[in-house]
Each structure stands twice: as C-alpha cells, then as structure tokens.
Enzyme design. Structure first.
Site, PDB file in Angstrom:
ATOM      1  N   TYR A  94       0.864  -1.124  -0.034  1.00 59.02           N
ATOM      2  CA  TYR A  94      -0.159  -0.264  -0.426  1.00 59.02           C
ATOM      3  C   TYR A  94       0.671   1.537   0.163  1.00 59.02           C
ATOM      4  O   TYR A  94       2.103   1.014   0.507  1.00 59.02           O
ATOM      5  CB  TYR A  94      -0.877   0.192   0.857  1.00 59.02           C
ATOM      6  CG  TYR A  94      -0.607   0.488   2.639  1.00 59.02           C
ATOM      7  CD1 TYR A  94      -0.059   1.438   3.229  1.00 59.02           C
ATOM      8  CD2 TYR A  94      -0.159  -0.654   3.382  1.00 59.02           C
ATOM      9  CE1 TYR A  94       0.577   1.402   4.328  1.00 59.02           C
ATOM     10  CE2 TYR A  94       0.267  -1.010   4.597  1.00 59.02           C
ATOM     11  CZ  TYR A  94       1.026   0.383   5.245  1.00 59.02           C
ATOM     12  OH  TYR A  94       1.203   0.753   6.194  1.00 59.02           O
ATOM     13  N   CYS A  95       0.538   2.019  -1.003  1.00 64.93           N
ATOM     14  CA  CYS A  95       0.934   3.596   0.104  1.00 64.93           C
ATOM     15  C   CYS A  95      -0.267   4.395   0.584  1.00 64.93           C
ATOM     16  O   CYS A  95      -1.345   3.695   1.433  1.00 64.93           O
ATOM     17  CB  CYS A  95       1.188   4.497  -1.652  1.00 64.93           C
ATOM     18  SG  CYS A  95      -0.023   4.636  -2.977  1.00 64.93           S
ATOM     19  N   PHE A  96      -0.255   5.502   0.344  1.00 68.22           N
ATOM     20  CA  PHE A  96      -0.890   6.455   1.221  1.00 68.22           C
ATOM     21  C   PHE A  96      -2.228   6.118   0.709  1.00 68.22           C
ATOM     22  O   PHE A  96      -3.120   6.039   1.503  1.00 68.22           O
ATOM     23  CB  PHE A  96       0.054   7.924   0.755  1.00 68.22           C
ATOM     24  CG  PHE A  96      -1.159   9.296   1.265  1.00 68.22           C
ATOM     25  CD1 PHE A  96      -0.983   8.676   3.264  1.00 68.22           C
ATOM     26  CD2 PHE A  96      -2.315   9.718   1.311  1.00 68.22           C
ATOM     27  CE1 PHE A  96      -1.915   9.895   4.463  1.00 68.22           C
ATOM     28  CE2 PHE A  96      -2.755  10.565   2.531  1.00 68.22           C
ATOM     29  CZ  PHE A  96      -3.011  10.511   3.629  1.00 68.22           C
ATOM     30  N   TYR A 123      -3.061   3.241   2.623  1.00 69.43           N
ATOM     31  CA  TYR A 123      -3.193   3.623   4.093  1.00 69.43           C
ATOM     32  C   TYR A 123      -4.357   4.424   4.221  1.00 69.43           C
ATOM     33  O   TYR A 123      -4.955   4.509   5.730  1.00 69.43           O
ATOM     34  CB  TYR A 123      -1.932   4.149   4.881  1.00 69.43           C
ATOM     35  CG  TYR A 123      -1.697   5.477   5.687  1.00 69.43           C
ATOM     36  CD1 TYR A 123      -1.349   4.511   6.608  1.00 69.43           C
ATOM     37  CD2 TYR A 123      -2.309   6.626   6.411  1.00 69.43           C
ATOM     38  CE1 TYR A 123      -1.038   4.572   8.142  1.00 69.43           C
ATOM     39  CE2 TYR A 123      -2.737   6.710   7.171  1.00 69.43           C
ATOM     40  CZ  TYR A 123      -1.265   5.947   8.564  1.00 69.43           C
ATOM     41  OH  TYR A 123      -1.890   6.665   9.636  1.00 69.43           O
TER      42      TYR A 123
END
Length: 367
Positions: A94-96, A123
């Site tokens: 995952y990223c933001f 996130y």
C-alpha cells in the site's frame, strides 16, 4: 484488494503482512503493527518530486521520479520488494491513497515476474476504517473502568480479562511520572491504530462490554482519543484495593527491578552503563514532579533515592528503594488519589482486592 470494510477487517484480524511503500518519514508518523517500510522513494527523492509537481505539474514530476529511481537504484528496490513478496506470499502492498506509488511498485513487480496485490484506498482508507471501528465501539459497548491507588495492580486486572483494552500497554507507558520505559513510546497515530485493532479483536470475539484502566487524557506522550476519553468520564468504576506493603513491593518491582532489566537489555555486557541509565531515569522522574512535591519534600525524596541507588550499585540490594517509595505514596500519590476518588464516589459500583475484582468483572461481562 477492494476498499471495503470487510476486506479491512480481515487484513487486521488475520494480521496479513503489509508492505508500506510510502516514504520513511510518512511511515514514521504512523503505520500499522507489523507493516514493513520498503519505500518507492526516499524522503529526499519524495521531496524533490513533490517540489517538481508543484512547479511543473504531474507529468514532469513522474518523469523526475523515474529519473531518480532508475537503473541500479530501481533494481535494488525491486529486489527488496521481491524478497518481501517471496517471504509473504499472502501479503499486500500500500501507499498513502492506493494511487500512483503503489501502482508503480505493483507494475514493476509484475515486470519482474511477481503478481502482488495492493490495497485500494491505501493507508488513508485503512486508517479511516480503524478510526470508525473505535468510534463505533464507544457507541455500542458499555465501558467499565478499573480505578485504585498507585501500585494496586490495575494493569494485572486488565491483562487478566478477555474484554479489556490496555491503554498503557499500547502507549508503552505506565501512566505516571515514573511510567516511562527504557525504549520510546509509539507515535500518536501508532497508539490509536493499535488500540483500534485491539477493539476489532474484542468485538470479533463477541465481547459486548469493554474494561479499561481509569486514565487521564495523557499517557506519557500519547493522548487517549477524545471521544473515548469523554465517555470514560461518566463510566462506572470498579475500585481495586490492596495492602500498603503489597503496593510498595509492586512499585519496587515495576519501577526499579523491571526497569533495571530493561536498561540491561539496552546495554548488554555494560552493567555500569545500564545502572547509570536507571539512575538517570529514576532521578529524572522525581525531578519532573519537583514543583508539585515542594522543595523540602523533593530534597528528602532525592536523598532517599540517591542513597538507595548507591547501596544498589555497591551490593545489588534494591530493598532500600522502599524508603522513597513509601514516602512518595504516603505524602504524594495517596492524598492525590483520595481527592480524586472523592469526586468519583457516586460512580463506584464495586470495591475489592484483585481476585474479587476480576471475578466481578468476568461475571458482569458474561451477562
């Protein structure tokens, strides 16, 4: 992974391995328990791309990103991601926001022969899910608080129950001026995330009520979430009692013996350094309440503590620490707690020693 509640529940309940591809500074501000940070870009690279995006737009920023993370740098990072994927075939990345960064990582992994899923929403969506989980539990589950004088073993009661939330455990702090551990506290976001995940587990297990320790809003450097704290102000109290001698021995173990063991782990094969760290910790904790103690009482306690430390250093005997602990309880903590209880008396629904309190709380949870 789709961005929906049931998927997020399973991520946290099943402790699915998570690879966080955000920059290190983002991970440090807040992450999820066990998530491993293998970033697409370093903090410096991310800053440069961000500046480029503001000044020249998205396409220029993407081009700069590929320039900064290319060649050997790209190969090394792809290798790192591959290693994580091999070690955790059931994991997610995952990223933001579940957008460009995680898509790039996913694409580069696919080009290297590894199909690896990402969390849609990233996130931000997972964090929102945990906040909502905690807030909903506060609405749905009646709270009971365990209160009592310092050293009665409130944490022991909390850990003995199936429907408890361990605020101090998640904050990595014992909640008093002497409550610091040898290692740092988590960030505020990490504290909240861990607390919400514990709530998730309690509700999955079918618990209909929650038991917490009666805490102030601040636990060391962590703040109890505001909505939870507000509800705690009106919750029923169970008052834990124990003898003065038992309380002194429990504090001696927690604040001297166990702390010495913590510092010994930080300074293996350096007993003198570990002891100096313990001394600084105890004297510094006393210093923090100097104003509230008053000058004369502070000097008396500092003298007792310094003498006890000198004896401990010379002989290893910790029993002299009981002197300052007894004085601190009699002249500082007990009067303060007695005053606090006077304002909470109407909320006390049960009083007793540890066995009786645990039995009462278990019986109440079963109804």
């Amino acid at each position: 992974m789709r961005s929906n509640t049931e998927d997020f529940r399973r991520l946290f309940l099943d402790q699915v391995p998570l690879m966080d591809v955000r920059a290190p500074v983002e991970h440090a501000k807040g992450a999820f328990p066990g998530a491993v940070n293998h970033p697409l870009m370093t903090d410096v690279e991310r800053q440069k791309v961000g500046t480029c995006y503001k000044q020249q737009g998205q396409q220029a920023a993407i081009a700069l990103g590929h320039q900064l993370v290319g060649g050997k740098v790209k190969a090394a990072r792809v290798e790192q991601w591959q290693a994580f994927a091999r070690a955790h075939p059931n994991g997610y990345l995952y990223c933001f926001r579940g957008g460009l960064r995680s898509q790039i990582v996913q694409q580069w992994l696919a080009e290297a022969g590894v199909e690896y899923p990402r969390v849609i929403g990233g996130y931000k969506a997972m964090r929102r899910f945990l906040i909502d989980t905690l807030e909903q539990a506060i609405v749905d589950c009646p709270l009971l608080l365990v209160a009592g004088l310092t050293g009665t073993g409130k944490t022991e009661v909390i850990t003995a129950l199936d429907n408890s939330l361990d605020l101090e455990g998640h904050a990595h702090h014992r909640g008093s001026s002497f409550g610091r551990h040898a290692t740092p506290q988590p960030s505020q976001i990490d504290f909240e995330n861990r607390l919400a995940i514990e709530v998730l587990h309690r509700r999955e297990a079918g618990e209909r009520s929650l038991v917490l320790e009666d805490e102030g809003r601040i636990v060391g450097s962590c703040s109890v979430p505001l909505e939870l704290y507000r509800v705690m102000q009106d919750a029923p109290l169970v008052w834990l009692e124990d003898s003065f001698d038992n309380r002194v021995q429990r504090i001696l173990k927690d604040y001297v013996v166990d702390m010495q063991a913590e510092f010994a782990l930080l300074h293996p094969d350096q007993p003198e350094q570990a002891f100096q760290a313990l001394s600084a910790h105890l004297l510094g904790s006393l210093q923090r309440i100097r104003k509230r103690l008053g000058g004369e009482r502070y000097q008396q306690l500092e003298r007792l503590m310094s003498d006890a430390l000198a004896i401990q250093q010379h002989s290893g005997d910790v029993s002299d620490h009981c002197g300052w602990i007894e004085t601190l309880l009699n002249e500082y903590y007990d009067p303060m707690y007695a005053y606090q209880r006077s304002g909470k008396e109407a909320r006390v629904v049960f009083s007793g020693e540890q066995v009786a309190v645990i039995e009462y709380l278990r019986e109440r949870a079963s109804h």
